[in-house]
Design an enzyme around this catalytic site. Structure first.
Site, PDB file in Angstrom:
ATOM      1  NE  ARG A 102      -6.033   0.483  10.466  1.00 23.69           N
ATOM      2  CZ  ARG A 102      -5.173   0.964   9.564  1.00 23.69           C
ATOM      3  NH1 ARG A 102      -4.451   0.133   8.843  1.00 23.69           N
ATOM      4  NH2 ARG A 102      -5.041   2.267   9.383  1.00 23.69           N
ATOM      5  CG  ASP A 145      -2.012  -3.135   5.750  1.00 19.70           C
ATOM      6  OD1 ASP A 145      -0.789  -3.320   5.667  1.00 19.70           O
ATOM      7  OD2 ASP A 145      -2.505  -2.012   5.959  1.00 19.70           O
ATOM      8  CE1 TYR A 149      -1.839  -3.485   9.116  1.00 16.69           C
ATOM      9  CE2 TYR A 149      -3.518  -4.878  10.098  1.00 16.69           C
ATOM     10  CZ  TYR A 149      -3.160  -3.865   9.233  1.00 16.69           C
ATOM     11  OH  TYR A 149      -4.114  -3.228   8.487  1.00 16.69           O
ATOM     12  CD  GLU A 179      -9.176  -0.151   4.667  1.00 18.88           C
ATOM     13  OE1 GLU A 179      -9.270   0.883   4.002  1.00 18.88           O
ATOM     14  OE2 GLU A 179      -9.060  -0.164   5.907  1.00 18.88           O
ATOM     15  CG  ASP A 230      -6.751  -5.072   7.758  1.00 17.43           C
ATOM     16  OD1 ASP A 230      -6.514  -5.053   6.534  1.00 17.43           O
ATOM     17  OD2 ASP A 230      -6.699  -4.050   8.467  1.00 17.43           O
ATOM     18  CG  HIS A 253      -4.808 -14.762  13.303  1.00 16.33           C
ATOM     19  ND1 HIS A 253      -6.127 -14.718  13.704  1.00 16.33           N
ATOM     20  CD2 HIS A 253      -4.822 -15.124  12.002  1.00 16.33           C
ATOM     21  CE1 HIS A 253      -6.910 -15.058  12.688  1.00 16.33           C
ATOM     22  NE2 HIS A 253      -6.145 -15.294  11.648  1.00 16.33           N
ATOM     23  CD  GLU A 264      -1.673  -2.135   2.114  1.00 11.85           C
ATOM     24  OE1 GLU A 264      -2.578  -2.744   2.668  1.00 11.85           O
ATOM     25  OE2 GLU A 264      -0.470  -2.450   2.237  1.00 11.85           O
TER      26      GLU A 264
END
Length: 998
Positions: free
Chosen positions: A338, A109, A336, A113, A111, A383, A22
């Site tokens: 989030r 990423d 990460y 999104e 997740d 996780h 990203e």
């Protein structure tokens, strides 16, 4: 674009791989780890999305009934995705790179999104080469190489879950927001989570407004346990009289009344009488109960707890916290950020345990590895908890020179929490004493004292969680020592003080406590809490008073409308249940199209009373719109005045105001008339009392007349405005100009000449407004009151700014003014604060020049403040040490090094040795990393400019034809714009701003 370092990475047999992430920072960090056969490029976030407005909708879809939504609701809710204009160049660049690649790695990423961004890249680039999904949770060389070797396919269920959220938010925002525009005011927005978050804050303010304080008394005793006891003196409070428990704050309800019988409420007279009757009475220990105390470490951070603790401990907003955490992650310092998980990997647990052993000793490490598992409702897919990156953690000291101040503070917080999570429990003892005696009045009185002693700090040596400012409470490392007394032992009262208390309303939410509440309710995602809070602040639904979140009157009107007419949409259980449904889509247990169809058009799914069973969102909006009474919705009833007249807050197009119906003085027997008063913007709703309302009503909207300015002849009035009280002059309106009449000849039926008259066209309104005289205004000084301000005061305020004089060196005029943040001097663009408001009218030129001669200080530091305390001489620098009050609290300094006082350090009691220890620790961490100086940047910019100029001369001839072409294109665009008829309704609807509640 970042190319892999030739010296790293494994051999790939000449296969060229394009890796898309990203952010450019991430690309630069990852490229060296992967090797020469990998090209790493950033998409710079999302490359496409639903249309932002009518202009983004492709021409072939503009006539469709669903075009304004960007979602084809008639065909399985197929979204219309468009590449935004600013991303078209990036898409072309990625397609060009893909032509030379043998494989495509989507490394966004880990997740939902991130999965959705990867899917959008796949759909847009349409690669003809193998595609792999590369997932990692930290940016370290081992993690990146492992991720490159262990790729997977795209998870379409995760993509469906994220896309459903996106479509759902679009439907919600674009259907409900226009209702707010029509019934409350333009430019408002509704959102699946932002509206619920606003409701939580509004409900708390309603509770505060309805709250009625209660008064209660007790007795505070200072007791002496004798010369042998340690500590000898301690405090206790009266808890019972004649066997009946003395009432405390928790015994009263929000209405100020007792919630139950069986307690006695002491008033001031009774408390004072009892204190006098207990003076000199023998007191004995009725009971002494000691218990072991154990406190387990806190789990490692997940997104919500990191935002909460950074808010409490570092005073960072959730948005700022996530922005800094993003930088730390992308630069390889943390995992990460989030995540809903508190798990740690085996290697992370080993790293934390090793570091705890090295820093604190083996006795401070728990016997076995600690794993923190939690049953997470609506869990994210990342996780692992937020922790320092790698298999061995860098200490904050090792990174001090690599991080800026905010990054260092947040990394230190994460590091401390992670290491502490593997440490031993804190242990100690709690002691509860009951001390009784019989007063001279014959009443049996019992006092209670509770203490806590920490015998082994365990994890508290590394980390202590902060307590919320608004909620209060005792921190985990706080100690209150009591003497070891036994039953029957005598104590002496050295002081008996009657103590009055009042109950307090529930605390307002801070960002930290709001996030905690939303999480407990199961509303929203951790990745969106910061954006939700930012949205409700930006929309004006909420504003900050210190760290507290205060709802505006507009928020009251909006939430009132949604509760009455769209109650299910802001119901806490329904919103949390919606998250469960979206998770079912993520797990593949529910089809996106079926769920959206039921939500939008209605269906036999969901609980009784759900949106689907109520006919769906579309029907709900269409049916309810006509039933909404705008005046009723925008009227918030507060209370009745002394004469029983209802007082309301009305939310108008130009802001909120007070209103009540009063007797018409010109027609006492007729219908009552409206009386209105302006409301200050910064007045919290719970502070609007009957008394304050009467004060506002006493100054009518047209203002309190003070008199006439003898110089101008204009009437001067004092008014209450949205931004506070002020004075202004009433400038008479210019009379309307009489149009000139000119004769016009015209033919008549009889063949002769008839003369008619024609008025000249009046001047344009814009020109007339520009020529209008603007009335002078001046805000009241803090020392002034709207009810007592005089004409003389007003004329002084209207005379501002006052010219103090001219700087003899710069020849610039210096003026004294009253501003939003207080009195100040202004010279050109250079402003300096004045110490008092009186100086606005008295400061001389010499005094002003002296102020400008001093170095400019930040904020309101008009003059150097004296130190809080002076200490001895530091043995290292051989300079005197002092304690000063800084932006982030008290700190010790020797003039060269500054060190903040830590938890447990008190200004009044800190020793010279402790101060020197803090300074030595601060020096050991090295100097604060500074950003590149402006001077260097200026030189670089100058070189670039020179280079550009040289290039420009060489290419001028080539660029000339291009300019002509561009000019033609611009003309063509203007012509097309003129030809295209503007549809006001469509334009207004397409301007809807939906909330990013995914």
């Amino acid at each position: 674009m970042a190319a892999g370092d030739k010296s790293t990475g494994s051999s790939s047999g000449g296969v060229r791989r394009l890796v898309i992430v990203e952010s450019p920072t991430k690309a630069r960090k990852i490229a060296p780890y992967l090797g020469k056969d990998y090209v790493v490029e950033a998409s710079v976030g999302h490359i496409r999305d639903l249309p932002r407005g009518a202009a983004d909708v492709p021409a072939k879809y503009k006539g469709e009934s669903w075009a304004r939504l960007g979602v084809d609701v008639d065909h399985d809710f197929e979204p219309l995705y468009v590449v935004s204009p600013e991303k078209k160049g990036k898409v072309s660049e990625l397609k060009s790179l893909l032509k030379d690649a043998d494989e495509l790695y989507l490394a966004t990423d880990p997740d939902r999104e991130g999965e959705a961004i990867a899917w959008h890249l796949l759909e847009t680039l349409k690669p003809k080469v193998p595609v792999r999904r590369m997932v990692f949770h930290e940016i370290t060389k081992p993690a990146i190489l492992a991720a490159a070797d262990d790729t997977r396919d795209l998870d379409t269920d995760l993509v469906d879950a994220q896309e459903t959220r996106r479509i759902l938010d679009r439907l919600y925002g674009y259907e409900v927001s226009p209702v707010l525009w029509k019934k409350v005011m333009p430019k408002l927005s509704a959102g699946r989570v932002q509206s619920v978050a606003t409701r939580v804050i509004v409900q708390r303010e309603r509770e505060r407004m309805a709250f009625r304080s209660a008064e209660y008394w007790d007795i505070s005793a200072q007791l002496d346990a004798g010369a042998e006891a340690t500590p000898r003196a301690f405090g206790a409070r009266l808890v019972s009289v004649d066997g009946a428990r003395v009432a405390t704050g928790r015994d009263f309800g929000a209405d100020g009344k007792l919630k139950s019988d069986g307690v006695t409420v002491l008033d001031e007279a009774h408390a004072r009488r009892l204190a006098e009757a207990l003076d000199g009475v023998d007191l004995t220990v009725a009971s002494a109960e000691s218990k072991p105390y154990t406190r387990r470490p806190y789990p490692p951070f997940m997104t919500s707890t990191l935002q909460q603790e950074a808010g409490r401990k570092l005073r960072m907003s959730s948005e700022r916290t996530m922005r800094i955490a993003q930088r730390l992650y992308e630069n390889g310092y943390i995992t990460y950020m989030r995540t809903d998980s508190t798990n740690l990997s085996a290697s992370a647990i080993d790293a934390a345990r090793r570091q705890a052993t090295e820093l604190y000793g083996p006795e401070y490490v728990h016997d076995s590895p600690r794993q923190y598992t939690r049953k997470v409702k609506n869990a994210q897919e990342a996780h692992e908890a937020i922790r320092p990156a790698g298999d061995s953690f860098a200490t904050p000291g090792q990174l001090h020179s690599s991080l800026d101040t905010d990054e260092f503070r947040l990394y230190e917080l994460i590091w401390q929490r992670t290491v502490a999570s593997q440490m031993a429990d804190a242990r100690g003892t709690t002691l509860s004493l009951r001390i009784s005696g019989t007063a001279g009045t014959g009443e049996d009185c019992t006092f209670s004292a509770s203490g806590r002693t920490i015998t082994f700090p365990g994890f508290l040596k590394a980390y202590v969680e902060s307590v919320d400012d608004q909620a209060g409470g005792q921190s985990d490392d706080a100690e209150s020592r009591l003497p070891a007394l036994e039953k029957g032992q005598a104590v002496t009262a050295t002081g008996l003080d009657p103590d009055g208390h009042t109950t307090n309303p529930p605390a307002r939410f801070t960002e930290a406590s709001l996030i905690k509440t939303l999480e407990e309710l199961g509303i929203g995602r951790p990745s969106t809490y910061s954006s939700i809070i930012k949205t409700i602040l930006d929309r004006g639904y909420v504003y900050k008073r210190g760290s507290a979140l205060v709802p505006s009157w507009v928020a009251f009107a909006v939430i009132g409308l949604l509760e009455v007419h769209f109650g299910r949409l802001v119901d806490f259980d329904f919103t949390a249940g919606m998250e469960d449904d979206l998770d079912a889509i993520a797990d593949g247990r529910e089809r996106r199209g079926n769920w959206l169809t039921a939500f939008y058009f209605g269906g036999e799914t969901g609980a009784e009373g759900s949106v689907a069973r109520s006919g769906g969102l579309k029907k709900m909006v269409g049916t309810n719109l006509e039933d909404i009474d705008a005046r009723e919705i925008n009227s918030i009833r507060l209370f009745d005045d002394a004469e029983g007249r209802e007082i309301h807050v009305r939310v108008g197009r130009y802001g909120p105001y007070l209103e009540r119906m009063v007797q018409n003085p010109d027609d006492p027997d007729g219908d009552p008339i409206s009386q209105r008063a302006n409301l200050p913007d910064d007045l919290p709703p719970d502070e609007l009392t009957v008394e304050y309302a009467e004060k506002l009503f006493s100054t009518p909207q047209e203002g309190r007349k003070l008199g006439v300015d003898p110089a101008s002849g204009h009437e001067i009035v004092a008014k209450e405005g949205r931004f506070g009280p002020y004075v202004t002059e009433i400038v008479p309106e210019e009379p309307e100009p009489v149009p000139d009449i000119v004769p016009v000849e015209r033919g008549s039926d009889g063949g002769g000449t008839a003369v008619a008259t024609k008025a000249k066209a009046p001047a344009k309104k814009a020109a007339k407004k520009a020529a209008a005289v603007k009335p002078r205004t001046g805000s009241l000084l803090k020392s002034m009151d709207l009810a007592t301000v005089t004409l003389e005061d007003a004329l002084k305020l209207l005379s501002l700014p006052r010219v103090v004089g001219v700087d003899p060196e710069s020849k610039e005029e210096i003026t004294a003014q009253n501003g939003r943040y207080g009195p100040y001097l202004k010279k050109g663009t250079d402003s300096r604060s004045l110490a008092t408001e009186e100086q606005i009218f008295t400061v001389t030129l010499d005094e002003a020049l002296k102020i400008y001669a001093e170095p400019k200080r930040r904020g309101r530091q008009g003059a150097a403040t004296p130190p809080l305390r002076e200490l001895g001489v530091d043995t290292v620098s051989e300079k005197p040490m002092v304690i000063k009050d800084g932006r982030f609290g008290p700190y010790v300094t020797d003039g060269e090094t500054n060190a903040s006082l830590r938890k447990g350090d008190e200004v009044a009691t800190i020793t010279d040795e402790r101060a020197m220890e803090l300074l030595a620790d601060r020096r050991a961490r090295g100097p604060v990393k500074k950003k590149a100086t402006k001077k260097a940047a200026t030189k670089t910019a100058a070189k670039k400019t020179a280079a550009k100029k040289t290039t420009a001369k060489k290419t001028a001839a080539k660029k000339a034809p291009a300019k002509k072409t561009a000019a033609k294109k611009a003309t063509a665009k203007k012509t097309a714009a003129k030809k295209a008829p503007a549809k006001k309704t469509a334009a207004a609807k397409s301007a809807a701003t939906e909330a990013t509640d995914s």
